[in-house]
Scaffold this active site. Structure first.
Site, PDB file in Angstrom:
ATOM      1  N   ASP A 131       0.839  -1.199   0.000  1.00 58.94           N
ATOM      2  CA  ASP A 131       0.000   0.000   0.000  1.00 58.94           C
ATOM      3  C   ASP A 131       0.882   1.260   0.000  1.00 58.94           C
ATOM      4  O   ASP A 131       1.858   1.335   0.757  1.00 58.94           O
ATOM      5  CB  ASP A 131      -0.855  -0.041   1.287  1.00 58.94           C
ATOM      6  N   GLU A 184       1.667  -0.573  -4.982  1.00 58.36           N
ATOM      7  CA  GLU A 184       0.679   0.447  -5.320  1.00 58.36           C
ATOM      8  C   GLU A 184       1.447   1.768  -5.274  1.00 58.36           C
ATOM      9  O   GLU A 184       1.687   2.330  -4.210  1.00 58.36           O
ATOM     10  CB  GLU A 184      -0.470   0.479  -4.307  1.00 58.36           C
TER      11      GLU A 184
HETATM   12  C1  BGC Z   1      -5.577   2.078  -0.319  1.00 55.60           C
HETATM   13  C2  BGC Z   1      -6.739   2.853   0.196  1.00 55.60           C
HETATM   14  C3  BGC Z   1      -6.359   3.431   1.534  1.00 55.60           C
HETATM   15  C4  BGC Z   1      -5.052   4.222   1.463  1.00 55.60           C
HETATM   16  C5  BGC Z   1      -4.466   4.442   2.811  1.00 55.60           C
HETATM   17  C6  BGC Z   1      -4.604   3.224  -0.554  1.00 55.60           C
HETATM   18  O1  BGC Z   1      -3.885   3.322  -1.531  1.00 55.60           O
HETATM   19  O2  BGC Z   1      -5.819   1.366  -1.490  1.00 55.60           O
HETATM   20  O3  BGC Z   1      -7.885   2.066   0.311  1.00 55.60           O
HETATM   21  O4  BGC Z   1      -7.363   4.291   1.959  1.00 55.60           O
HETATM   22  O5  BGC Z   1      -4.089   3.538   0.724  1.00 55.60           O
HETATM   23  O6  BGC Z   1      -3.979   3.276   3.354  1.00 55.60           O
END
Ligand code: BGC
Length: 552
Positions: free
Chosen positions: A215, A274
């Protein structure tokens, strides 16, 4: 449990690179299947649905966070990285789920949230109970406030969910949180933080997970100067490796350490970043020395448009070749408006509506969603995606053609985006509504109690039960498409001349041809055996907003 046992059902582990062309199904655990009637999906619920996942034909599942959490941000506020939220089960339930997935030949990827913990994490509680300058505070990002007594924030920064990004703790110090105030950012310059995450990665790897989704992977390394810039100044800085917050070059030192750990397992653990970074900077996250793969959200951000799709596909295939990784393709996930709805919304300023904020703008104007067109385009886009080289990340419910649920009553909403914007942005709850498994029943088979987010009546018609017996359903299309893909997915692609700028066609080495008609006019398909189409092909003609696969 040994790796050999863990791998028992796998077919392609030999080179450990199964992820290169995998179809990965994202599960948002609290909304997948509720086994104990508390309205929340759970791990035994996932275990009970392994036969469904197997039949669907995906290669792996990715689980969004299932860790203990107060759910200030749907579980992305983690209290304890090495446990299961008791409402979702236990570590034993996790082991049983992995065993069931293994037996079905399905791998499991778990979500790791390293940019921030929750404010209930033992470290943050310790930080609050400790004085300024303490080792406990150094695990997070604390700063003295401005003003005589530190009563003013260190900077005017705004958090991504709305509202300030600095919150006071009552003694003149403030902590930084890029997301909700319940999500304090960790300090990745702190060795203890780094070691603890290595421990977490080992913990889940030892329990048999095949990989990790990371993340906010581009946010961990930060270098905040003594005098903080204003939000406007921060926004004006280039994101080229030197930005104080985003995509700093040093972040890759962290991932090099993780890679060493991943490679100490056999097969090596995999990871996907991500990372919302410039396309040409994605490669370092995706490299073999780094996480191995990075999400490419470029198709998700494109309109349903032949030229945009072609340029995104070409550039991403080139980029992944350069990084030595494989491309990742995504249309929906737990953060964005589901793609059948996106593609059915009227254009705003010439672009189709894509993200939550834009969706809301149109909601204010009471848009008419063209449900039929949106679904036809979504099915066409998905078939195109599944024919591409690389891996496809699918989000639970897209195989049913579920739409975004727009009319959730305010009192039921959960997303901090909604609350932090005082309701002016509706947030992401509409794509997180629990799955319908049966055509009728109190929660359409999700569980026995009312689900934690209300389902609309149309979910009965879109349930697994309703769609399973229907040869034209979206579920049937996904099942067939995944089965064909699993047989034919080797190699790259070669573009074919279509003589029509609205039509994209390409061929894979074994003669698998995919043709997508982005326009409205009928398009005459080339010769070949029709394998599957997203809308009926009549007399050799592909209708608008449709994809056909041929064996040429
Ligand atoms: C996740 C989100 C989340 C955020 C903070 C993102 O990129 O996919 O769902 O709210 O990170 O953790």
């Amino acid at each position: 449990m040994t790796d050999t046992l863990r791998q028992s059902g796998f077919t392609t582990t030999a080179d450990g690179a199964w992820w290169r062309d995998a179809a990965v199904y994202q599960i948002y655990p609290r909304s997948f299947a509720d086994s104990n009637g508390d309205g929340l999906g759970d791990l035994p619920g996932i275990t009970s649905r392994v036969p469904y996942l197997k039949e669907l034909g995906v290669d792996a599942v990715w689980l969004s966070p299932f860790y203990p959490s107060a759910l200030a941000d749907g579980g992305y506020d983690v209290d304890d990285y090495r446990d299961v939220d008791p409402r979702l089960g236990t570590l034993d339930d996790f082991d049983r789920m992995i065993e069931a997935l293994d037996a079905a030949g399905l791998r499991c990827i778990v979500d790791i949230v390293p940019n921030h913990s929750s404010d209930r994490h033992v470290w943050f509680r310790e930080a609050l109970a400790s004085p300024r300058g303490s080792a406990a505070r150094d695990r997070y990002i604390f700063r003295d406030g401005l003003g005589d007594d530190g009563e003013l924030p260190p900077a005017d920064w705004v958090s991504t969910f709305g509202g300030p990004a600095w919150t006071p703790v009552g003694d003149g110090q403030w902590y930084h949180h890029y997301f909700a105030l319940e999500q304090p950012d960790l300090n990745w310059d702190n060795r203890e933080v780094r070691d603890d995450f290595l421990e977490t990665l080992r913990f889940w790897s030892d329990r048999g997970v095949a990989g990790f989704r990371i993340d906010v992977a581009h946010g961990l390394a930060k270098d905040l100067p003594d005098i903080l810039p204003s939000q406007a100044e921060l926004d004006a800085l280039p994101i080229d490796g030197s930005h104080p917050m985003w995509d700093r070059d040093e972040v890759h030192e962290i991932y090099a350490e993780w890679r060493e750990l991943f490679n100490s397992y056999s097969p090596a653990r995999t990871a996907v970043a991500e990372a919302w970074v410039e396309a040409d900077r994605r490669g370092r996250y995706a490299s073999a020395e780094g996480l191995g793969q990075a999400f490419n959200f470029d198709l998700l951000e494109s309109d349903f448009d032949a030229a945009q799709f072609r340029s995104v596909i070409e550039s991403n295939l080139a980029l992944s070749e350069k990084s030595g990784s494989s491309s990742t393709w995504v249309f929906s996930n737990h953060d964005v408006v589901r793609h059948p709805t996106r593609y059915g919304l009227p254009p705003v300023d010439g672009r189709q509506v894509r993200q939550g904020a834009e969706w809301l703008l149109s909601r204010g104007r009471e848009p008419v969603v063209d449900v039929d067109l949106g679904l036809r385009r979504a099915r066409a886009a998905t078939m195109l995606e599944l024919a591409l080289p690389g891996s496809a990340y699918l989000y639970q419910g897209e195989e049913l053609g579920l739409p975004e649920v727009a009319d959730i009553p305010d009192v039921d909403r959960q997303d901090p985006t909604f609350f932090r914007h005082q309701g002016t942005e509706i947030g992401r709850d509409g794509c997180r509504v629990p799955l319908p498994w049966t055509s009728a029943g109190p929660s359409f088979g999700f569980g026995t109690a009312a689900p934690h987010l209300p389902q609309p009546a149309e979910f009965g018609r879109l349930s697994v039960e309703a769609e399973s017996g229907d040869s034209d359903s979206t579920l049937t299309m996904y099942r067939r498409a995944l089965e064909i893909r699993s047989r034919l997915r080797e190699g790259g692609l070669e573009w074919m001349e279509t003589g029509n700028p609205q039509v994209l066609a390409f061929r894979r080495p074994n003669g698998w041809v995919s043709v997508t008609n982005f326009g409205d006019e009928l398009y005459e398909l080339p010769d070949g055996e029709l394998l599957l189409s997203s809308s009926p092909v009549v007399g050799g003609f592909l209708p608008g907003a449709a994809t056909a696969w041929l064996q040429g």
